[in-house]
Each structure stands twice: as C-alpha cells, then as structure tokens.
Write a protein that holds these residues in place. Structure first.
Motif, PDB file in Angstrom:
ATOM      1  N   LEU A  32     -58.576   0.944   8.662  1.00 22.53           N
ATOM      2  CA  LEU A  32     -57.383   0.514   9.409  1.00 22.53           C
ATOM      3  C   LEU A  32     -56.396   1.656   9.592  1.00 22.53           C
ATOM      4  O   LEU A  32     -55.764   1.784  10.654  1.00 22.53           O
ATOM      5  CB  LEU A  32     -56.718  -0.666   8.694  1.00 22.53           C
ATOM      6  N   GLU A  33     -56.244   2.505   8.578  1.00 23.54           N
ATOM      7  CA  GLU A  33     -55.351   3.663   8.691  1.00 23.54           C
ATOM      8  C   GLU A  33     -55.859   4.644   9.742  1.00 23.54           C
ATOM      9  O   GLU A  33     -55.066   5.180  10.523  1.00 23.54           O
ATOM     10  CB  GLU A  33     -55.203   4.361   7.334  1.00 23.54           C
ATOM     11  N   LEU A  34     -57.166   4.891   9.750  1.00 20.84           N
ATOM     12  CA  LEU A  34     -57.735   5.793  10.755  1.00 20.84           C
ATOM     13  C   LEU A  34     -57.499   5.245  12.159  1.00 20.84           C
ATOM     14  O   LEU A  34     -57.113   5.992  13.065  1.00 20.84           O
ATOM     15  CB  LEU A  34     -59.236   5.993  10.516  1.00 20.84           C
ATOM     16  N   GLU A  35     -57.741   3.952  12.334  1.00 19.18           N
ATOM     17  CA  GLU A  35     -57.504   3.329  13.646  1.00 19.18           C
ATOM     18  C   GLU A  35     -56.034   3.414  14.022  1.00 19.18           C
ATOM     19  O   GLU A  35     -55.686   3.660  15.177  1.00 19.18           O
ATOM     20  CB  GLU A  35     -57.959   1.872  13.631  1.00 19.18           C
ATOM     21  N   GLY A  36     -55.160   3.214  13.036  1.00 18.39           N
ATOM     22  CA  GLY A  36     -53.723   3.240  13.287  1.00 18.39           C
ATOM     23  C   GLY A  36     -53.202   4.584  13.756  1.00 18.39           C
ATOM     24  O   GLY A  36     -52.229   4.650  14.509  1.00 18.39           O
ATOM     25  N   ILE A  37     -53.835   5.667  13.312  1.00 18.44           N
ATOM     26  CA  ILE A  37     -53.389   6.998  13.747  1.00 18.44           C
ATOM     27  C   ILE A  37     -54.268   7.559  14.864  1.00 18.44           C
ATOM     28  O   ILE A  37     -54.136   8.715  15.242  1.00 18.44           O
ATOM     29  CB  ILE A  37     -53.288   7.992  12.565  1.00 18.44           C
ATOM     30  N   GLY A  38     -55.141   6.719  15.398  1.00 19.10           N
ATOM     31  CA  GLY A  38     -55.923   7.081  16.576  1.00 19.10           C
ATOM     32  C   GLY A  38     -57.134   7.954  16.321  1.00 19.10           C
ATOM     33  O   GLY A  38     -57.586   8.644  17.227  1.00 19.10           O
TER      34      GLY A  38
END
Length: 86
Positions: A32-38
């Motif tokens: 989710l963190e990776l997705e959140g920062i693109g």
C-alpha cells in the motif's frame, strides 16, 4: 519423534501462526505504501529485498547466503539487473 498437534492449545504453533499472519500484513502495508507513492515497477517483496541489501553490491550467491534472496520467483524485474526466470 515429536508429533505436533494442529490445535490452538499448542503455544509454539500459535506463535508460528501469528508470525506468519504478521508477516503477510506487513507485506500488505509495504504494498500500500508503494502504491501510495506511485511506485509500480517493483512489488512489496522486491522492495523489502532492496531495503535489506541497501547500498551493497552482492552476487546472487551472496544474496542467498545473507537470506535476502530466497528464489527465482521473487526476482524477475529488470530493476534488479537479473534476467526473468524462464
């Protein structure tokens, strides 16, 4: 020979189950963190491998010995400089 019972009254099996569940939840948070920062070109497991490797330059053999690399199904991204598994 020790035989483990698959019941919830065995503290050892309870701990194993909790650790495994915690690990899955942690990888979900990383995803989710990776997705959140693109970041979409590596997955959560690859990100943790990069975090563990840090700035070091290691061969696949060294990665295996240090526990950073567990199998060819994890690494297949050109971001690592390895060819995808066949």
């Amino acid at each position: 020979m020790v035989r483990w019972r698959l019941s919830t009254d065995n503290p050892y099996l309870q701990v194993i189950s909790l650790v495994e569940r915690l690990h899955r939840q942690f990888l979900e948070v990383v995803k989710l963190e990776l997705e959140g920062i693109g970041i979409h070109d590596i997955n959560n497991v690859q990100a943790m491998m990069l975090f563990n490797i840090g700035d070091a330059e290691m061969t696949v053999g060294e990665l295996t010995l240090r526990g950073c690399y567990l199998g060819s199904n994890v690494v297949g991204s050109s971001a690592f400089g390895f060819a995808p598994p066949i």
